[in-house]
Design a protein around this motif. Structure first.
Motif, short mmCIF file in Angstrom:
data_model
loop_
_atom_site.label_atom_id
_atom_site.label_comp_id
_atom_site.label_asym_id
_atom_site.label_seq_id
_atom_site.Cartn_x
_atom_site.Cartn_y
_atom_site.Cartn_z
N ARG A 5 1.12 -1.36 -0.06
CA ARG A 5 -0.42 -0.04 0.35
C ARG A 5 1.18 1.35 -0.19
NH1 ARG A 5 -5.30 -1.08 3.38
NH2 ARG A 5 -5.74 -2.74 3.51
N PHE A 6 0.54 2.32 -0.67
CA PHE A 6 1.00 3.77 -0.85
C PHE A 6 0.56 4.78 0.06
CE2 PHE A 6 2.19 7.69 -2.27
CZ PHE A 6 3.12 7.55 -2.78
N LYS A 7 1.36 4.80 1.16
CA LYS A 7 0.47 5.42 2.68
C LYS A 7 1.22 6.59 2.65
CE LYS A 7 3.04 2.41 4.98
NZ LYS A 7 3.21 1.26 4.87
N ILE A 8 0.38 7.28 2.29
CA ILE A 8 0.44 9.52 2.74
C ILE A 8 0.05 9.48 3.98
CG2 ILE A 8 -0.27 11.37 1.75
CD1 ILE A 8 -1.09 9.60 -0.74
N LEU A 9 0.83 10.78 5.19
CA LEU A 9 0.69 11.27 5.75
C LEU A 9 0.53 12.77 5.60
CD1 LEU A 9 0.51 11.51 8.76
CD2 LEU A 9 2.88 12.36 8.85
N CYS A 10 -0.83 13.28 6.03
CA CYS A 10 -1.50 14.73 5.42
C CYS A 10 -1.41 15.35 6.51
CB CYS A 10 -2.65 14.31 4.56
SG CYS A 10 -2.47 13.84 3.22
N ILE A 11 -0.80 16.40 6.60
CA ILE A 11 -0.69 17.91 8.14
C ILE A 11 -1.64 18.89 7.52
CG2 ILE A 11 0.85 18.42 10.24
CD1 ILE A 11 2.92 16.41 8.93
N ASP A 12 -2.44 18.93 8.17
CA ASP A 12 -2.49 20.54 7.48
C ASP A 12 -1.94 21.81 8.88
OD1 ASP A 12 -5.07 22.15 7.43
OD2 ASP A 12 -6.00 21.14 9.02
N GLY A 13 -2.71 22.91 8.06
CA GLY A 13 -2.14 24.18 8.62
C GLY A 13 -3.07 24.17 9.37
N GLY A 14 -2.18 26.21 10.13
CA GLY A 14 -3.15 26.74 11.33
C GLY A 14 -2.02 27.18 12.12
N GLY A 15 -0.90 27.89 11.60
CA GLY A 15 -0.22 28.49 12.04
C GLY A 15 -0.02 27.79 13.24
N LEU A 19 1.85 22.84 17.07
CA LEU A 19 2.26 22.66 17.86
C LEU A 19 0.86 21.24 18.26
CD1 LEU A 19 4.35 22.36 20.79
CD2 LEU A 19 2.33 24.33 21.38
N TYR A 20 0.08 21.36 18.09
CA TYR A 20 -0.60 20.44 18.99
C TYR A 20 -0.51 19.33 17.56
CZ TYR A 20 -4.43 17.19 19.48
OH TYR A 20 -5.71 16.06 19.63
N SER A 21 -0.19 19.45 16.49
CA SER A 21 -0.13 18.16 15.43
C SER A 21 1.31 17.27 16.24
CB SER A 21 0.07 18.63 14.30
OG SER A 21 -1.58 19.30 14.11
N ALA A 22 2.31 18.53 15.66
CA ALA A 22 3.64 18.54 16.67
C ALA A 22 4.35 17.32 17.60
CB ALA A 22 4.47 19.41 16.66
N GLU A 23 2.95 17.52 19.31
CA GLU A 23 2.24 16.94 19.58
C GLU A 23 2.37 15.55 19.70
OE1 GLU A 23 4.30 16.60 22.66
OE2 GLU A 23 4.08 19.74 23.21
N VAL A 24 0.82 15.19 18.53
CA VAL A 24 0.55 14.15 18.95
C VAL A 24 1.47 12.84 18.07
CG1 VAL A 24 -0.85 12.70 17.27
CG2 VAL A 24 -2.00 14.98 18.24
N ILE A 50 5.94 22.89 7.67
CA ILE A 50 7.05 22.87 7.99
C ILE A 50 6.92 21.28 8.54
CG2 ILE A 50 8.05 23.70 9.91
CD1 ILE A 50 6.64 26.23 9.50
N ILE A 51 6.20 21.17 9.29
CA ILE A 51 6.09 19.83 9.76
C ILE A 51 6.90 18.49 9.01
CG2 ILE A 51 5.25 17.77 11.80
CD1 ILE A 51 2.76 20.10 12.50
N ALA A 52 6.03 18.36 7.76
CA ALA A 52 6.07 17.75 7.41
C ALA A 52 7.93 17.37 6.39
CB ALA A 52 4.92 17.73 5.78
N LEU A 53 7.78 18.66 6.44
CA LEU A 53 9.59 18.92 5.94
C LEU A 53 10.13 18.14 6.95
CD1 LEU A 53 8.98 22.10 4.35
CD2 LEU A 53 9.90 20.12 2.99
N GLY A 54 10.09 18.54 8.39
CA GLY A 54 10.72 18.00 9.15
C GLY A 54 10.50 16.44 9.60
N ILE A 55 9.74 15.42 9.19
CA ILE A 55 9.22 14.01 9.30
C ILE A 55 10.41 13.71 7.80
CG2 ILE A 55 7.69 12.20 9.25
CD1 ILE A 55 5.76 13.78 10.41
#
Length: 152
Positions: A5-15, A19-24, A50-55
């Motif tokens: 399976r081709f797995k995709i992680l999508c992370i929303d914006g919101g300024g 921090l909440y997404s990063a904590e999860v 930014i989070i996607a690039l970090g991961i």
């Protein structure tokens, strides 16, 4: 035999809400190891980019969390929060002139976290959509996919 399976992680914006997404994601990373190893493609819009690039750069999520905790205030709050016209003026500024926030603090903070890393060095396929206000055009930042190297 089952297909991979081709797995995709999508992370929303919101300024600063990133921090909440990063904590999860930090919690998941502590449990399962580097998130980059579990996804073929990582997508993110705005702060999610930014989070996607970090991961994809295999920067530990605890560093991304620290980025938001220590730099978030200087990056995302340029106007006093208690000012009644703040939201209206930020939207007006974004629509007519430029982005809501200055990019100076963001550039400085990102250089501290990412150093001189380039998207081409990513460990995953990437899709980071953005919008160029100056030219009124969408732009997708991504790792070169070989034959799919142009934004359409």
């Amino acid at each position: 035999m089952a297909e991979k399976r081709f797995k995709i992680l999508c992370i929303d914006g919101g300024g600063i809400k990133g921090l909440y997404s990063a904590e999860v994601l930090n919690t998941l990373e502590h449990t399962y190891g580097p998130l980059s190893d579990y996804f073929d493609m990582i997508c993110g819009t705005s702060t999610g980019g930014i989070i996607a690039l970090g991961i994809s750069a295999k920067i530990p999520m605890q560093n991304i969390v620290a980025f938001y905790e220590t730099k978030g205030t200087s990056i995302f709050s340029q106007w006093k929060k208690f000012w009644p016209l703040r939201d209206f003026l930020l939207i007006l500024r974004q629509a007519l002139i430029c982005s809501k926030y200055s990019n100076r603090a963001l550039k400085k903070a990102l250089k501290e976290v990412f150093g001189e890393k380039k998207i081409a060095e990513s460990n995953n396929l990437l899709c980071i959509p953005s919008y160029n206000v100056t030219y009124a055009q969408p732009r997708v930042f991504k790792k070169d996919y070989g034959r799919l190297n142009q934004d359409s």
